[in-house]
Design a protein around this motif. Structure first.
Motif, PDB file in Angstrom:
ATOM      1  N   LEU A 442       0.827  -1.208   0.000  1.00 21.88           N
ATOM      2  CA  LEU A 442       0.000   0.000   0.000  1.00 21.88           C
ATOM      3  C   LEU A 442       0.861   1.258   0.000  1.00 21.88           C
ATOM      4  CD1 LEU A 442      -2.794  -1.088   2.506  1.00 21.88           C
ATOM      5  CD2 LEU A 442      -2.905  -1.009   0.008  1.00 21.88           C
ATOM      6  N   VAL A 443       1.951   1.229   0.746  1.00 25.18           N
ATOM      7  CA  VAL A 443       2.882   2.364   0.713  1.00 25.18           C
ATOM      8  C   VAL A 443       3.471   2.513  -0.686  1.00 25.18           C
ATOM      9  CG1 VAL A 443       5.074   3.247   1.591  1.00 25.18           C
ATOM     10  CG2 VAL A 443       3.427   2.236   3.161  1.00 25.18           C
ATOM     11  N   LYS A 444       3.798   1.414  -1.291  1.00 23.38           N
ATOM     12  CA  LYS A 444       4.401   1.423  -2.622  1.00 23.38           C
ATOM     13  C   LYS A 444       3.468   2.053  -3.652  1.00 23.38           C
ATOM     14  CE  LYS A 444       7.310  -1.780  -5.255  1.00 23.38           C
ATOM     15  NZ  LYS A 444       7.707  -3.202  -5.401  1.00 23.38           N
ATOM     16  N   THR A 445       2.198   1.654  -3.613  1.00 23.74           N
ATOM     17  CA  THR A 445       1.241   2.215  -4.563  1.00 23.74           C
ATOM     18  C   THR A 445       0.953   3.687  -4.273  1.00 23.74           C
ATOM     19  OG1 THR A 445      -0.596   1.411  -3.194  1.00 23.74           O
ATOM     20  CG2 THR A 445       0.158  -0.011  -4.968  1.00 23.74           C
ATOM     21  N   SER A 446       0.945   4.063  -3.003  1.00 28.87           N
ATOM     22  CA  SER A 446       0.627   5.446  -2.647  1.00 28.87           C
ATOM     23  C   SER A 446       1.772   6.401  -2.928  1.00 28.87           C
ATOM     24  CB  SER A 446       0.238   5.535  -1.166  1.00 28.87           C
ATOM     25  OG  SER A 446       1.339   5.209  -0.339  1.00 28.87           O
ATOM     26  N   THR A 447       2.986   5.889  -3.137  1.00 30.08           N
ATOM     27  CA  THR A 447       4.135   6.754  -3.403  1.00 30.08           C
ATOM     28  C   THR A 447       4.495   6.802  -4.880  1.00 30.08           C
ATOM     29  OG1 THR A 447       5.560   4.889  -2.809  1.00 30.08           O
ATOM     30  CG2 THR A 447       5.164   6.546  -1.119  1.00 30.08           C
ATOM     31  N   GLY A 448       3.611   6.299  -5.738  1.00 26.91           N
ATOM     32  CA  GLY A 448       3.797   6.478  -7.174  1.00 26.91           C
ATOM     33  C   GLY A 448       4.495   5.359  -7.894  1.00 26.91           C
ATOM     34  N   CYS A 449       4.522   4.151  -7.340  1.00 23.46           N
ATOM     35  CA  CYS A 449       5.182   3.021  -7.998  1.00 23.46           C
ATOM     36  C   CYS A 449       4.514   2.724  -9.342  1.00 23.46           C
ATOM     37  CB  CYS A 449       5.128   1.791  -7.097  1.00 23.46           C
ATOM     38  SG  CYS A 449       5.752   0.289  -7.866  1.00 23.46           S
ATOM     39  N   GLN A 450       5.331   2.447 -10.352  1.00 21.71           N
ATOM     40  CA  GLN A 450       4.821   2.148 -11.687  1.00 21.71           C
ATOM     41  C   GLN A 450       5.164   0.725 -12.143  1.00 21.71           C
ATOM     42  OE1 GLN A 450       2.887   4.207 -13.443  1.00 21.71           O
ATOM     43  NE2 GLN A 450       3.012   5.845 -11.919  1.00 21.71           N
ATOM     44  N   THR A 451       6.369   0.246 -11.821  1.00 23.55           N
ATOM     45  CA  THR A 451       6.801  -1.079 -12.282  1.00 23.55           C
ATOM     46  C   THR A 451       7.658  -1.751 -11.208  1.00 23.55           C
ATOM     47  OG1 THR A 451       8.846  -0.281 -13.291  1.00 23.55           O
ATOM     48  CG2 THR A 451       6.872  -0.249 -14.679  1.00 23.55           C
ATOM     49  N   GLN A 452       8.174  -2.939 -11.570  1.00 25.48           N
ATOM     50  CA  GLN A 452       9.030  -3.691 -10.660  1.00 25.48           C
ATOM     51  C   GLN A 452      10.394  -3.040 -10.445  1.00 25.48           C
ATOM     52  OE1 GLN A 452       7.102  -4.845 -13.135  1.00 25.48           O
ATOM     53  NE2 GLN A 452       6.786  -7.054 -13.039  1.00 25.48           N
ATOM     54  N   VAL A 453      10.711  -2.000 -11.219  1.00 23.34           N
ATOM     55  CA  VAL A 453      11.976  -1.292 -11.015  1.00 23.34           C
ATOM     56  C   VAL A 453      12.051  -0.735  -9.592  1.00 23.34           C
ATOM     57  CG1 VAL A 453      13.318   0.739 -11.724  1.00 23.34           C
ATOM     58  CG2 VAL A 453      12.314  -0.760 -13.446  1.00 23.34           C
ATOM     59  N   SER A 454      10.897  -0.430  -9.015  1.00 24.26           N
ATOM     60  CA  SER A 454      10.860   0.060  -7.638  1.00 24.26           C
ATOM     61  C   SER A 454      11.520  -0.928  -6.687  1.00 24.26           C
ATOM     62  CB  SER A 454       9.408   0.312  -7.220  1.00 24.26           C
ATOM     63  OG  SER A 454       9.318   0.627  -5.853  1.00 24.26           O
ATOM     64  N   GLY A 455      11.347  -2.228  -6.943  1.00 21.04           N
ATOM     65  CA  GLY A 455      11.961  -3.241  -6.092  1.00 21.04           C
ATOM     66  C   GLY A 455      13.478  -3.207  -6.154  1.00 21.04           C
ATOM     67  N   VAL A 456      14.032  -2.921  -7.334  1.00 16.68           N
ATOM     68  CA  VAL A 456      15.488  -2.824  -7.458  1.00 16.68           C
ATOM     69  C   VAL A 456      16.009  -1.639  -6.652  1.00 16.68           C
ATOM     70  CG1 VAL A 456      17.393  -2.505  -9.077  1.00 16.68           C
ATOM     71  CG2 VAL A 456      15.437  -3.917  -9.722  1.00 16.68           C
ATOM     72  N   ILE A 457      15.275  -0.521  -6.709  1.00 12.49           N
ATOM     73  CA  ILE A 457      15.683   0.660  -5.932  1.00 12.49           C
ATOM     74  C   ILE A 457      15.659   0.334  -4.442  1.00 12.49           C
ATOM     75  CG2 ILE A 457      15.207   3.080  -5.460  1.00 12.49           C
ATOM     76  CD1 ILE A 457      16.093   2.512  -8.321  1.00 12.49           C
ATOM     77  N   SER A 458      14.613  -0.366  -3.996  1.00 10.88           N
ATOM     78  CA  SER A 458      14.538  -0.763  -2.585  1.00 10.88           C
ATOM     79  C   SER A 458      15.699  -1.675  -2.221  1.00 10.88           C
ATOM     80  CB  SER A 458      13.209  -1.472  -2.303  1.00 10.88           C
ATOM     81  OG  SER A 458      12.110  -0.621  -2.556  1.00 10.88           O
ATOM     82  N   ALA A 459      16.028  -2.595  -3.129  1.00 11.11           N
ATOM     83  CA  ALA A 459      17.154  -3.500  -2.869  1.00 11.11           C
ATOM     84  C   ALA A 459      18.463  -2.724  -2.773  1.00 11.11           C
ATOM     85  CB  ALA A 459      17.235  -4.556  -3.974  1.00 11.11           C
ATOM     86  N   MET A 460      18.623  -1.707  -3.602  1.00  7.19           N
ATOM     87  CA  MET A 460      19.844  -0.897  -3.538  1.00  7.19           C
ATOM     88  C   MET A 460      19.932  -0.130  -2.218  1.00  7.19           C
ATOM     89  SD  MET A 460      21.487  -1.621  -6.242  1.00  7.19           S
ATOM     90  CE  MET A 460      20.791  -3.267  -6.064  1.00  7.19           C
ATOM     91  N   VAL A 461      18.777   0.368  -1.736  1.00  3.52           N
ATOM     92  CA  VAL A 461      18.763   1.055  -0.438  1.00  3.52           C
ATOM     93  C   VAL A 461      19.177   0.085   0.665  1.00  3.52           C
ATOM     94  CG1 VAL A 461      17.302   2.207   1.251  1.00  3.52           C
ATOM     95  CG2 VAL A 461      17.035   2.728  -1.175  1.00  3.52           C
ATOM     96  N   VAL A 462      18.598  -1.119   0.640  1.00  2.00           N
ATOM     97  CA  VAL A 462      18.958  -2.121   1.645  1.00  2.00           C
ATOM     98  C   VAL A 462      20.441  -2.476   1.542  1.00  2.00           C
ATOM     99  CG1 VAL A 462      18.522  -4.471   2.446  1.00  2.00           C
ATOM    100  CG2 VAL A 462      16.611  -3.041   1.716  1.00  2.00           C
ATOM    101  N   LEU A 463      20.962  -2.568   0.303  1.00  2.00           N
ATOM    102  CA  LEU A 463      22.381  -2.878   0.116  1.00  2.00           C
ATOM    103  C   LEU A 463      23.272  -1.779   0.695  1.00  2.00           C
ATOM    104  CD1 LEU A 463      24.525  -4.739  -1.107  1.00  2.00           C
ATOM    105  CD2 LEU A 463      24.285  -3.455  -3.250  1.00  2.00           C
ATOM    106  N   LEU A 464      22.884  -0.527   0.464  1.00  2.00           N
ATOM    107  CA  LEU A 464      23.650   0.578   1.044  1.00  2.00           C
ATOM    108  C   LEU A 464      23.637   0.513   2.567  1.00  2.00           C
ATOM    109  CD1 LEU A 464      22.599   3.558  -1.266  1.00  2.00           C
ATOM    110  CD2 LEU A 464      24.824   2.418  -1.176  1.00  2.00           C
ATOM    111  N   VAL A 465      22.477   0.165   3.117  1.00  2.00           N
ATOM    112  CA  VAL A 465      22.383   0.041   4.576  1.00  2.00           C
ATOM    113  C   VAL A 465      23.263  -1.103   5.057  1.00  2.00           C
ATOM    114  CG1 VAL A 465      20.830  -0.503   6.489  1.00  2.00           C
ATOM    115  CG2 VAL A 465      20.094   1.058   4.686  1.00  2.00           C
TER     116      VAL A 465
END
Length: 736
Positions: A442-465
């Motif tokens: 629900l957060v993902k849809t409410s923040t403007g997600c369009q495709t599965q590319v959003s998951g890669v960005i999330s994975a990169m954030v987790v990787l940086l952490v």
């Protein structure tokens, strides 16, 4: 039409009838009578069914499946990795901003959630981060839903934790004995001894120096691997069709009930109280009881922060919804709130001064991959089955919900493969079971997600952490994250406003929604989804078990017939009753069919036959001179009581247009009423049967040997049957 055209039609009809009568047609005929305005009669012709050699068909399919061509190999790879289809068509200018913003927000939310959900799983927070990283990458490659957020989920974490705790107890570990961690707050060392303590165990074939933490993650990875294998096997055998049983009412009720559960779980962070995490059935009620018991311990700093964040987020959401047609991209409200709240918490020292709960420190680094232990897999093989089913159902239900909302389609079997490999591959990298998560979706849809590319960005954030940024999230308040999650539930919670409109449209679907929502909220989410599916299927069974039944009347001056209880000014057909049964006729509604027929026609042929039989017997006794009966009444009085009922109809027409199929019991039921009414000189005529019903009747011997009387028992329309009944020459006294 002109008279010439009418003459041509008459000639064609005559030629057709002559062709039927002379038997020159090669294909078999179905004896279904039809009549036109000139009272000419012809027979409906059934197509000849080509006999299919099932063995040859199966062999052909097998040869086709086993064949390997470049084109087929390409399609297989494209289907197995859907990213190869949609990524080349990615619209960068339209999609990238929404994907980046939603990916950043989800990535930041994942960090503190990893701490909480890892406790449910009985594992260290670092393993939850591993799980979130690998799951997002794999689902990006294999998933078909554009908006689902796959990763750690509270329910799945809890199910994993229950198995881990049980196995730890069986291995002799004390669950309350927290051995010191092998790492501090710095980076992890790639050392084989980094996650073991001084216990020398030989458990389930593991003969190595392995401590509580090492054994716990071993159990979790083995459980995850087996669950993933189950899901892949379910995909291979095409069991993704189970998603078809998730109706709209079940999905909406499940989403709303789960939203209430998530909202309840976040309240303690909103007001800053420390209460035990409730688990199992009735979590919602128990949590609220604990909240009210400890409300006096609320943290004023967290309450004020939560109020400000919710006010800002809701206002921004409402403005975004109102002016979304003027905005080129969604407002990054969540990201701004997180950045500002982290800075205020850090420089205001809210944790030190006001004891506000913050995310805390997270260790960084990677552990070398390791193959899950086969012997541990045997111990958890049974536990992995419900885990696999629940994980898939959650993912598909949320995928269906998002696909319905944003008007695209998913492939349920491919979702099975995607979730399966999201479990199999990460299990080699110290990760545990994953599923789609409602709150993050629900957060993902409410923040403007369009495709599965959003998951890669999330994975990169987790990787940086994982590698560098862990200290930056130390001061982020948990109440801020709770506010973001709660505000994202607005859409699901607004379903309560739709209840009156839903009730007006369909009362049964509303009941399904209420039952699913209540079970999901009050019992547990997985039980609620199961209850919703079972209850919706029971509603279908009940609908077919007690369907609508009615007698039909004729629309004046037409050849059409309708329900005489629903419409005015319908004409009853003299000496003919027309009965409609609006459901399949099978074993579960046989008795209801007969009771409804006898009630509406006001004639039970069995009772009437018994009365007539007894009447004839009393008449014979009267002729013999015996003027008294066993009950003491005079023969004349008894005879008057047993006078047969004068029937007000001589033909019964059964409208079969709503009967989609017959089972053996249904065929026998129609044969039974045919015989019973025939004994009363009442003919039974069937109208509007579909080919499936007709074939069932023919196989069941309803039309007699060789179907010789079929054209006098089966009719294409109700009007044909009525006309045939009027032309019948029956005795004037139908009661004898």
């Amino acid at each position: 039409p002109s008279s010439a055209a009418s003459d041509q039609r008459d000639v064609r009809d005559k030629e057709h009838i002559d062709e039927v009568n002379t038997g020159t047609m090669e294909r078999p005929l179905e004896a279904t009578r039809m009549e036109n305005s000139t009272s000419s009669c012809f027979l409906m012709e059934r197509r000849t069914r080509v006999k299919i050699n099932r063995k040859e068909v199966m062999l052909a399919k097998l040869r086709k499946s086993c064949s390997c061509t470049p084109k087929k190999l390409k399609n297989f790879v494209m289907d197995f990795l859907p990213v190869l289809r949609w990524l080349p068509k990615y619209q960068w200018k339209e999609y990238i901003w929404g994907d980046v913003m939603s990916g950043l927000v989800i990535g930041i939310i994942l960090v503190p959630q990893a701490i909480a959900y890892s406790l449910l799983a009985g594992l260290k927070p670092i393993y939850s981060l591993y799980t979130s990283f690998f799951a997002n990458i794999i689902y990006f490659l294999m998933g078909t839903s554009r908006h689902v957020s796959v990763g750690i989920f509270s329910l799945i974490s809890l199910m994993v934790g229950q198995v881990v705790d049980r196995e730890l107890l069986l291995a002799g570990f004390d669950l309350n004995d927290d051995a010191p961690s092998a790492w501090g707050e710095g980076s992890l060392q790639n050392d084989s001894q980094s996650n073991s303590t001084a216990f020398n165990l030989t458990v389930a074939g593991m003969n190595a120096e392995c401590g509580k933490e090492c054994y716990a993650i071993g159990i979790a990875t083995a459980l995850t691997f087996v669950a993933g294998v189950y899901q892949v096997l379910m995909g291979i055998f095409r069991l993704g069709f189970v998603s078809m049983y998730l109706s709209e009412s079940v999905l909406d009720g499940f989403a709303t009930g789960a939203s209430l559960t998530i909202l309840t779980a976040q309240v303690k962070y909103l007001i800053g109280i420390k209460i035990p995490r409730s688990q199992g059935h009735g979590m919602l009620v128990i949590t609220w009881i604990n909240i009210f018991r400890n409300i006096s311990q609320a943290n004023l700093c967290d309450v004020i922060t939560s109020a400000i964040c919710i006010m800002v987020l809701v206002t921004a959401k409402e403005l975004g919804d109102r002016y979304k047609h003027k905005l080129k991209f969604p407002l990054p409200t969540e990201l701004v709130v997180i950045v500002v709240a982290t800075l205020v918490s850090h420089y205001g020292k809210l944790n030190e001064v006001y004891a506000s709960s913050v995310s805390g420190a997270i260790p960084t680094g990677f552990i070398p991959p390791k193959v899950p232990h086969f012997n541990l897999m045997l111990r958890v093989a049974v536990d992995a089955l419900p885990l696999a089913v629940v994980s898939f159902v959650f993912t598909v239900s949320l995928s269906e919900m998002c696909a319905k909302k944003y008007a695209y389609t998913i492939r349920a079997n491919q979702e099975m493969f995607a979730v399966g490999f999201c479990n199999i591959i990460p299990s080699f990298f110290h990760s545990f079971a994953t599923s789609a998560a409602l709150a993050k979706t629900l957060v993902k849809t409410s923040t403007g997600c369009q495709t599965q590319v959003s998951g890669v960005i999330s994975a990169m954030v987790v990787l940086l952490v994982l590698l560098f940024l862990a200290p930056l999230f130390y001061s982020l308040q948990k109440c801020v994250l709770a506010c973001i999650i709660i505000v994202s539930l607005r859409g699901a919670l607004r379903k309560f406003q739709d209840v009156p409109a839903r009730y007006h449209v369909n009362k049964v679907d509303t009941l399904i929604w209420v039952v699913t929502m209540s079970a999901s909220a009050l019992i547990s989410t997985e039980i609620g989804l199961l209850v919703g599916i079972v209850f919706s299927m029971l509603c279908i069974i009940v609908r077919t078990q007690k369907p609508r039944t009615t007698l039909l009347g004729q629309i004046q001056n037409t050849s059409f017939y309708e329900d005489d209880l629903e419409y005015e000014n319908l004409s009853s057909v003299p000496k003919v009753k027309i009965f409609r049964f609006e459901a399949p006729l099978y074993y579960a509604n046989r008795n209801y069919f007969l009771k409804s027929l006898y009630r509406l026609t006001n004639l039970d042929p069995n009772l009437e036959a018994a009365r007539r039989k007894k009447y004839e017997k009393e008449k014979q006794n009267l002729k013999k001179g015996d003027h008294t009966t066993a009950n003491g009444l005079g023969m004349r009085e008894t005879t008057l009581q047993l006078v047969p009922k004068q029937n007000d109809f001589q033909a019964l027409v059964v409208d079969c247009s709503s009967i989609s199929f017959l089972d053996t019991t249904g065929v026998n039921t129609l044969k039974e009423i045919l015989k019973d009414y025939k004994d009363l000189n009442i003919s039974v005529l069937l109208a509007c049967c579909n080919p499936s019903v007709t074939d069932s009747l023919k196989r069941g011997g309803y039309f007699g040997k060789d179907c010789g009387s079929m054209q006098e028992m089966l009719f294409y329309s109700i009007h044909n049957a009525v006309q045939f009944a009027k032309d019948q020459k029956l005795p004037a006294d139908c009661s004898v």
